[in-house]
Design a protein around this motif. Structure first.
Motif, short mmCIF file in Angstrom:
data_model
loop_
_atom_site.label_atom_id
_atom_site.label_comp_id
_atom_site.label_asym_id
_atom_site.label_seq_id
_atom_site.Cartn_x
_atom_site.Cartn_y
_atom_site.Cartn_z
N THR A 196 0.84 -1.20 0.00
CA THR A 196 0.00 0.00 0.00
C THR A 196 0.87 1.25 0.00
N ALA A 197 1.89 1.25 0.84
CA ALA A 197 2.81 2.40 0.87
C ALA A 197 3.51 2.57 -0.48
N GLN A 198 3.91 1.47 -1.09
CA GLN A 198 4.55 1.51 -2.41
C GLN A 198 3.62 2.12 -3.45
N MET A 199 2.35 1.74 -3.42
CA MET A 199 1.40 2.24 -4.41
C MET A 199 1.13 3.73 -4.22
N ILE A 200 1.05 4.17 -2.98
CA ILE A 200 0.87 5.61 -2.71
C ILE A 200 2.09 6.38 -3.21
#
Length: 420
Positions: free
Chosen positions: A314-318
């Motif tokens: 999720t952090a990577q996608m943000i």
């Protein structure tokens, strides 16, 4: 020789320049990204909550909390695994902390509780863990600021039901936690299994957080080919122990949370050979996952669970979205559009999103084995991947329109037409 006007204009220009610089500095500060993160840090799900926050924070540590120039402020709130508490904490994060987005929550019921907050407050909500099917199905029109980075409850169950049928199982008894998540996991498995020719002949619903399965295990039909189980939290540890103690040796299949790595290291040989399905396994034998597992274990002293990987991704996608905006916050509506278009090569494998803002991703069928992996020195329990279903959407092979015409999976749907 300077005139009086020149002597007056000089300081004025200097003051204007200072004001402009200060203004630009404030504008840059306004692009700092404030993230509100909700996880159960106390109560029966506290270990899961820690896995959730560890995953997200590990990614932040790797990039020094810098998303393409936007400095990330991470604000963690304890939702206690209770939907009303999550709602109160979410409102605090939005109104007091002025976060740009809300992430997390745990239970499906929490996802259903937080989504209306996002609509009311016009703030992005990313359910990285809550897998409630209808958040990105029939109800998505009510939640314009919701983008899911995790999964729907029934998503891994569809290929798993087909896989079980292909193994030759004909009659299966299901026992699952008595709430929305349990209904949806069992429902997806039942539909695919029965569409393939199998029969679910029994459904048993112990309450969530059940510790003593004594009243339930003796009622499981002895003439079934296998048992399908969906447990969450401490239930995951207790059920297989008590099943083995009762002398039941039927093949056991499980929804992903029944054997996820948050609990697997605490299990014993009673779970060897049990099979489950999910979009992540710590035993996924790829260079990217090997590096992730080693780093996570070095940092936190344990193998990452799906709760860890999901929030890391999720952090990577943000971060990918903020790269596209060069660190500028684009506004909630534009952020949702940009995140919906992101494609990443994640730890779990390739991830993209469908038109209803839910991931399309691999689903792994996993068998518990004891072995050495990734250079760790002793035999341990691992969810060995035995089959991969690539690019699985929340609608499986049914097609979106046909799938959405049926009711949401529930305690009574699909009906147990073969129950005896």
């Amino acid at each position: 020789m300077r005139s009086k006007l020149g002597r007056t204009v000089g300081p004025i220009l200097l003051a204007v320049c200072v004001a402009v610089v200060m203004s630009l500095g404030s504008a840059a500060g306004a692009d700092d990204l404030r993230i509100g993160f909700l996880a159960p840090m106390t109560g029966p799900f506290a270990q899961i909550g820690k896995d959730m926050s560890n995953g997200f924070e590990m990614y932040l540590d790797e990039v020094k909390a810098d998303f393409a120039g936007a400095k990330v402020t991470f604000i963690l709130e304890d939702g206690q695994g209770k939907p009303p508490v999550n709602v109160l904490k979410a409102e605090k994060l939005v109104r007091q902390d002025k976060v740009h987005m809300l992430i997390g929550g745990l239970l499906a019921s929490t996802g259903y509780a937080l989504a209306p907050v996002s609509t009311r407050e016009k703030v992005v909500y990313i359910p990285s863990i809550p897998a409630a099917d209808d958040l990105t199905q029939r109800e998505i029109g009510n939640y314009p600021y919701v983008v899911r980075t995790g999964w729907t409850s029934s998503q891994p169950s569809h290929p798993f039901g087909q896989w079980a049928c292909e193994q030759g199982y004909k009659r299966i008894a299901a026992i699952a936690a008595d709430y929305a998540f349990g209904y949806e996991v069992v429902g997806g498995f039942q539909k695919a299994f029965e569409d393939c020719g199998g029969k679910i002949v029994q459904k048993i619903w112990p309450p969530i957080n059940t510790k003593d399965f004594g009243p339930y295990i003796p009622t499981i039909k002895r003439d079934v080919d296998a048992i399908f189980t969906l447990m969450v939290g401490p239930m995951s540890l207790q059920f297989p122990k008590q099943l083995a103690a009762a002398g039941i040796k039927k093949p056991v299949l499980g929804g992903g949370t029944s054997y996820d790595e948050f609990v697997l290291p605490s299990m014993g040989d009673e779970v060897l050979g049990h099979v489950s399905a999910l979009q992540y396994s710590a035993a996924l034998d790829t260079p990217k996952n090997a590096a992730f597992v080693k780093k996570y274990r070095e940092k936190y002293g344990k193998v990452p669970s799906y709760y860890s990987e999901s929030n890391y991704t999720t952090a990577q996608m943000i971060h990918e979205v903020m790269k596209r905006t060069r660190g500028k916050w684009p506004g909630a509506e534009e952020f949702v559009k940009l995140l919906s278009a992101v494609k990443v090569d994640a730890v779990r494998g390739p991830v993209s999103l469908d038109e209803m803002r839910n991931p399309v991703q691999n689903v792994y069928i996993k068998k518990i084995e004891k072995k050495k992996m990734f250079g760790f020195g002793q035999d341990e329990l691992w969810n060995t991947v035995i089959k991969t279903y690539p690019n699985v959407s929340q609608f499986w092979t049914y097609g979106k329109d046909a799938f959405l015409k049926q009711p949401v999976y529930s305690r009574d749907y699909p009906p147990c037409k073969h129950c005896e």
